[in-house]
Design a protein around this motif. Structure first.
Motif, PDB file in Angstrom:
ATOM      1  N   PHE A  84       0.816  -1.215   0.000  1.00 24.92           N
ATOM      2  CA  PHE A  84       0.000   0.000   0.000  1.00 24.92           C
ATOM      3  C   PHE A  84       0.852   1.268   0.000  1.00 24.92           C
ATOM      4  O   PHE A  84       0.458   2.279  -0.603  1.00 24.92           O
ATOM      5  N   ALA A  85       2.018   1.220   0.638  1.00 25.68           N
ATOM      6  CA  ALA A  85       2.917   2.387   0.619  1.00 25.68           C
ATOM      7  C   ALA A  85       3.404   2.659  -0.797  1.00 25.68           C
ATOM      8  O   ALA A  85       3.457   3.818  -1.242  1.00 25.68           O
ATOM      9  N   GLY A  86       3.746   1.593  -1.531  1.00 26.10           N
ATOM     10  CA  GLY A  86       4.208   1.761  -2.909  1.00 26.10           C
ATOM     11  C   GLY A  86       3.150   2.392  -3.797  1.00 26.10           C
ATOM     12  O   GLY A  86       3.440   3.304  -4.582  1.00 26.10           O
ATOM     13  N   ILE A  87       1.905   1.931  -3.662  1.00 26.50           N
ATOM     14  CA  ILE A  87       0.819   2.481  -4.480  1.00 26.50           C
ATOM     15  C   ILE A  87       0.518   3.919  -4.076  1.00 26.50           C
ATOM     16  O   ILE A  87       0.278   4.785  -4.934  1.00 26.50           O
ATOM     17  N   SER A  88       0.501   4.199  -2.777  1.00 29.27           N
ATOM     18  CA  SER A  88       0.192   5.566  -2.322  1.00 29.27           C
ATOM     19  C   SER A  88       1.252   6.560  -2.777  1.00 29.27           C
ATOM     20  O   SER A  88       0.929   7.679  -3.197  1.00 29.27           O
ATOM     21  N   ILE A  89       2.521   6.156  -2.744  1.00 29.22           N
ATOM     22  CA  ILE A  89       3.591   7.035  -3.217  1.00 29.22           C
ATOM     23  C   ILE A  89       3.498   7.225  -4.733  1.00 29.22           C
ATOM     24  O   ILE A  89       3.681   8.328  -5.253  1.00 29.22           O
ATOM     25  N   THR A  90       3.197   6.142  -5.440  1.00 25.64           N
ATOM     26  CA  THR A  90       3.039   6.218  -6.890  1.00 25.64           C
ATOM     27  C   THR A  90       1.911   7.164  -7.280  1.00 25.64           C
ATOM     28  O   THR A  90       2.068   8.027  -8.150  1.00 25.64           O
TER      29      THR A  90
END
Length: 529
Positions: free
Chosen positions: A370-376
């Motif tokens: 979820f961190a990867g998607i939110s940063i993306t």
């Protein structure tokens, strides 16, 4: 001629993106050897004040330089070199006032802040970290000016120098101080001072660059603040929004800094036991940071292309890039999450010498996805010129995190904090995806994409478990235990990566069209699709 300028601008933007990724990897990696040096309690001490430094770093390397550079570039395009330099001076003076105010607030209020955090010994570290805000005006002004000129070299090199000096200072000074004192708070203060030396090194590099190349910059005047007050309001507003929207993980760590330890003490933990539990819990964040950096690396490279295509109104190309970036982030983040969960036990021993908190770390690993998607998605919104909503979403996630800590930690301790981290990132991810969809109306993925991805993850997961079963049965001769776990973790990760890649290629999860918007190599596109 125009195409050559655009190509140079894109190359410069990609250069600074690579430097930013390298800095983020360094910023995450050094915490592992630091924990090995200072122990879990020493790591707790450092992590309590780390978010304050990270916020200052975001302001000086990302938010303010990026906004200032756009104004400088705009004025230079109009042949207004004097106005560009005056705006840099005015921005410097504004940030000097704000930075000094932040420094004084933290320095003078350090005892009160430490008492609020239920650990009065942290006051010394808060005073040290407060000094970092005095350097934000200088580094922001230099970086914004040179980025506005289209020269990304000084900014990129200064970022890498800052992090290298900081990391080396933290590790060397910690080893030295542990030999001269038993006070872990003194060791922590020494580690925090590494951020100050890193900032000084970056500033000295800029001074060297100015003396070598020349910039025409002179000593600024406060009168310029009044002259450019309208532009400065925008720079301050947008700079803060850009910084906040990129700080989702830091903001969550900040919430833990002010709530985790006080809540444990309030719920009956002994103070030393609470510090140990917090230090063990914090082991998970370097892993989350590294995983999120990998998962979102394509999105960071995407921003300059999105900005260019937005100006050209190439909506079809924009939509293709957005869809591909999100899908790649989902795939890489999912693989990193499932892969790390499957090897978290040997990884914990390999990195941190024992398996304390493995169950908590396995929960925190879910955050990578979820961190990867939110940063993306935040990066995509920034590339489209939208920063307010992603920043508000980060704040909303922080509120969810705090409430989750209060409710869950009373019931299940540090596991509750881990679950609240995951829940907070889920909220931020959903809000960001909804906002990107509202802006672009892009279809991110279909049912077949999800089914193929789930199949790939299941095959990878059980392949790793099978390999680990065989390895643990026949590797007892490898000693010491940490060496055995190192070999298991690295080889298991290799097996997982190979299996996942092979399955991806076989089931054709990505099309050539999707990959072409992110990868320029025709051979690599064909091989992956």
């Amino acid at each position: 001629m125009q195409k050559a300028k655009q190509k140079a601008a894109l190359q410069g933007a990609l250069f600074i993106t690579i430097a930013s990724l390298l800095s983020k990897v360094l910023s995450a990696f050094y915490k592992i050897p630091y924990q090995n040096i200072a122990g879990d309690v020493g790591y707790y001490i450092y992590q309590q004040v780390y978010p304050v430094y990270a916020i200052a770093l975001a302001f000086s390397t990302y938010g303010f330089p990026l906004v200032l550079s756009s104004y400088v570039a705009e004025r230079l395009a109009k042949k207004d070199e004097k106005g560009a330099k005056e705006l840099v001076y005015a921005t410097f003076m504004m940030l000097l006032l704000i930075g000094t105010l932040c420094f004084l607030t933290l320095y003078i209020g350090s005892n009160s802040i430490a008492q609020f955090m239920r650990d009065e010994h942290l006051a010394m570290l808060i005073r040290v970290v407060s000094i970092g805000f005095l350097f934000v005006p200088i580094t922001s002004a230099f970086r914004g000016y040179y980025q506005g000129l289209g020269d990304m070299g000084p900014t990129s090199i200064s970022q890498v120098i800052e992090q290298l000096i900081r990391v080396v200072t933290i590790l060397v000074l910690s080893i030295y101080l542990l030999q001269t004192t038993n006070n872990l708070y003194v060791v922590g203060a020494g580690a925090v001072s590494g951020s100050i030396l890193g900032s000084i090194a970056a500033i000295l590099y800029f001074f060297y660059w100015v003396s070598f190349k020349g910039s025409g910059l002179t000593i600024p005047s406060f009168s310029l603040v009044k002259k450019y007050r309208f532009e400065l309001k925008t720079i301050l507003y947008q700079g803060i929004l850009l910084s906040l929207s990129s700080l989702v993980l830091v903001f969550i760590q900040f919430i833990d800094s002010i709530s985790f330890y006080p809540l444990l003490v309030q719920y009956g933990y002994h103070v030393e036991g609470a510090k140990l539990v917090k230090g063990i819990y914090d082991r998970g964040f370097p892993l989350i940071q590294l995983g999120a950096v990998i998962a979102s690396s394509f999105s960071l490279a995407l921003i300059p292309y999105l900005s260019r295509e937005l100006v050209r109104k190439e909506h079809s190309s924009i939509n293709n890039r957005i869809s591909a970036a999100i899908r790649v982030s989902i795939v890489v983040g999912a693989a990193a999450t499932v892969g790390l969960v499957s090897i978290i036990h040997p990884t914990n021993i390999m990195l941190y010498r024992n398996d304390l908190g493995t169950d908590v770390l396995s929960i925190l690993c879910i955050s990578i996805f979820f961190a990867g998607i939110s940063i993306t998605t935040s990066s995509i919104a920034q590339g489209l010129g939208k920063s307010l909503i992603p920043a508000l979403n980060v704040f909303a996630g922080g509120c969810v995190k705090f409430i989750g800590n209060v409710i869950l930690m009373e019931q299940i301790g540090s596991k509750g904090a881990a679950y609240s981290t995951v829940i907070a990132l889920i909220i931020v991810t959903i809000l960001n995806l909804a906002y990107i969809y509202k802006l672009s109306k892009v279809k991110f993925f279909g049912l077949m994409f999800i089914l193929k991805l789930l199949l790939s993850l299941v095959i990878m997961y059980y392949s790793v478990l099978g390999y680990e079963y065989i390895y643990e049965k026949y590797s007892l001769f490898i000693n010491p235990l940490r060496l055995r776990m190192l070999v298991e973790a690295l080889t298991s990760a290799g097996v997982g990566a190979i299996v996942f890649t092979i399955v991806l290629i076989k089931i054709k999860l990505f099309t050539v069209e999707e990959l072409s918007s992110l990868i320029k190599s025709k051979k690599l596109q064909k091989w992956l699709s």
